[in-house]
Scaffold this motif. Sequence first.
Motif, mmCIF file in Angstrom:
data_model
loop_
_atom_site.group_PDB
_atom_site.id
_atom_site.type_symbol
_atom_site.label_atom_id
_atom_site.label_comp_id
_atom_site.label_asym_id
_atom_site.label_seq_id
_atom_site.Cartn_x
_atom_site.Cartn_y
_atom_site.Cartn_z
ATOM 1 N N UNK A 1 0.818 -1.269 -0.243
ATOM 2 C CA UNK A 1 0.210 0.114 -0.029
ATOM 3 C C UNK A 1 0.735 1.373 0.077
ATOM 4 N N UNK A 2 1.647 1.331 0.783
ATOM 5 C CA UNK A 2 2.912 2.361 0.882
ATOM 6 C C UNK A 2 3.665 2.692 -0.589
ATOM 7 N N UNK A 3 4.000 1.497 -0.829
ATOM 8 C CA UNK A 3 4.763 1.461 -2.430
ATOM 9 C C UNK A 3 4.035 1.889 -3.396
ATOM 10 N N UNK A 4 2.529 1.567 -3.179
ATOM 11 C CA UNK A 4 1.523 2.142 -4.543
ATOM 12 C C UNK A 4 1.588 3.491 -4.075
ATOM 13 N N UNK A 5 1.251 4.142 -2.800
ATOM 14 C CA UNK A 5 1.120 5.542 -2.652
ATOM 15 C C UNK A 5 2.289 6.401 -2.886
ATOM 16 N N UNK A 6 3.594 6.044 -2.645
ATOM 17 C CA UNK A 6 4.692 6.914 -2.412
ATOM 18 C C UNK A 6 5.767 6.840 -3.387
ATOM 19 N N UNK A 7 6.111 5.290 -3.882
ATOM 20 C CA UNK A 7 6.967 4.815 -4.560
ATOM 21 C C UNK A 7 6.563 4.812 -6.105
ATOM 22 N N UNK A 8 5.373 3.998 -6.332
ATOM 23 C CA UNK A 8 5.069 3.807 -7.601
ATOM 24 C C UNK A 8 3.467 4.163 -7.766
ATOM 25 N N UNK A 9 3.296 5.402 -7.638
ATOM 26 C CA UNK A 9 1.801 6.021 -7.968
ATOM 27 C C UNK A 9 1.532 5.487 -9.399
ATOM 28 N N UNK A 10 0.024 5.392 -9.480
ATOM 29 C CA UNK A 10 -0.469 5.076 -10.768
ATOM 30 C C UNK A 10 -1.541 5.905 -11.263
ATOM 31 N N UNK A 11 -1.320 7.265 -11.200
ATOM 32 C CA UNK A 11 -2.364 8.069 -11.512
ATOM 33 C C UNK A 11 -2.930 8.196 -12.950
ATOM 34 N N UNK A 12 -3.925 8.348 -13.385
ATOM 35 C CA UNK A 12 -4.440 8.323 -14.827
ATOM 36 C C UNK A 12 -4.495 6.974 -15.463
ATOM 37 N N UNK A 13 -4.860 5.929 -14.256
ATOM 38 C CA UNK A 13 -4.753 4.363 -14.520
ATOM 39 C C UNK A 13 -5.461 3.839 -15.766
ATOM 40 N N UNK A 14 -6.586 4.405 -15.526
ATOM 41 C CA UNK A 14 -7.664 4.100 -16.652
ATOM 42 C C UNK A 14 -7.124 4.481 -17.978
ATOM 43 N N UNK A 15 -6.824 5.693 -18.151
ATOM 44 C CA UNK A 15 -6.243 6.460 -19.454
ATOM 45 C C UNK A 15 -5.000 5.321 -19.882
ATOM 46 N N UNK A 16 -4.103 5.240 -18.929
ATOM 47 C CA UNK A 16 -2.969 4.290 -19.320
ATOM 48 C C UNK A 16 -3.339 2.919 -19.848
ATOM 49 N N UNK A 17 -4.270 2.314 -19.025
ATOM 50 C CA UNK A 17 -4.569 1.150 -19.561
ATOM 51 C C UNK A 17 -5.291 1.127 -20.710
ATOM 52 N N UNK A 18 -6.238 1.929 -20.934
ATOM 53 C CA UNK A 18 -6.959 2.010 -22.289
ATOM 54 C C UNK A 18 -5.959 2.226 -23.563
ATOM 55 N N UNK A 19 -4.941 3.262 -23.222
ATOM 56 C CA UNK A 19 -4.007 3.473 -24.207
ATOM 57 C C UNK A 19 -3.174 2.360 -24.514
ATOM 58 N N UNK A 20 -2.759 1.779 -23.527
ATOM 59 C CA UNK A 20 -1.901 0.620 -23.503
ATOM 60 C C UNK A 20 -2.617 -0.639 -24.487
ATOM 61 N N UNK A 21 -3.823 -0.904 -24.186
ATOM 62 C CA UNK A 21 -4.663 -1.973 -24.731
ATOM 63 C C UNK A 21 -4.681 -1.658 -26.371
ATOM 64 N N UNK A 22 -5.148 -0.334 -26.359
ATOM 65 C CA UNK A 22 -5.413 -0.045 -27.824
ATOM 66 C C UNK A 22 -4.084 -0.040 -28.692
#
Length: 168
Positions: A3-24
């Motif tokens: 949870x801390x790693x996700x929050x501070x070291x490896x944030x994933x803002x704009x996750x839906x946009x990233x996943x959609x663009x990556x899949x496309x």
Amino acid sequence: MPCLARLYAYPFDHREIVVTAAQENKVSPSLVAGVILAESKFKEDAKSAPGAMGLMQLMPDTAHWIAEQLNQPKMTDEDIKEPATNIKLGTWYLAYLLDEFKGNEILALAAYNAGRGHVEEWMKEYGWDDSFNDIDAIPFGETRNYVRSVLANQKRYTELYEDVTDGK
């Protein structure tokens, strides 16, 4: 700890946009997230000294070229910096480089960082082919470190966000 790693070291803002663009574009979302972390640390207003901008740090000329390839209208700097647009263009370009270098992530990431021309020169000069995998052989220290960083980021994003990065 994840949870801390996700929050501070490896944030994933704009996750839906990233996943959609990556899949496309048939690119791993964890690779795209790894590039964004290395390029901008998910800071939307990031701008490099040479002028690269946005989350995926696109040079304006490159962004305009990508937009042309995608039949998009001419873009302003503000358009290029807009997160959804920047991620869409940057992910398309990453997919383009992966295709150009036959799926070789090391060469594609080196080209994303140092430019396609440099990587093509290195391939010719040092006799590299599409099976190249010796990161230590990359002649630019910054590019060597960049490739290592993105690949390490990709691994951590896959571990921390398995539910997202595997397409679920």
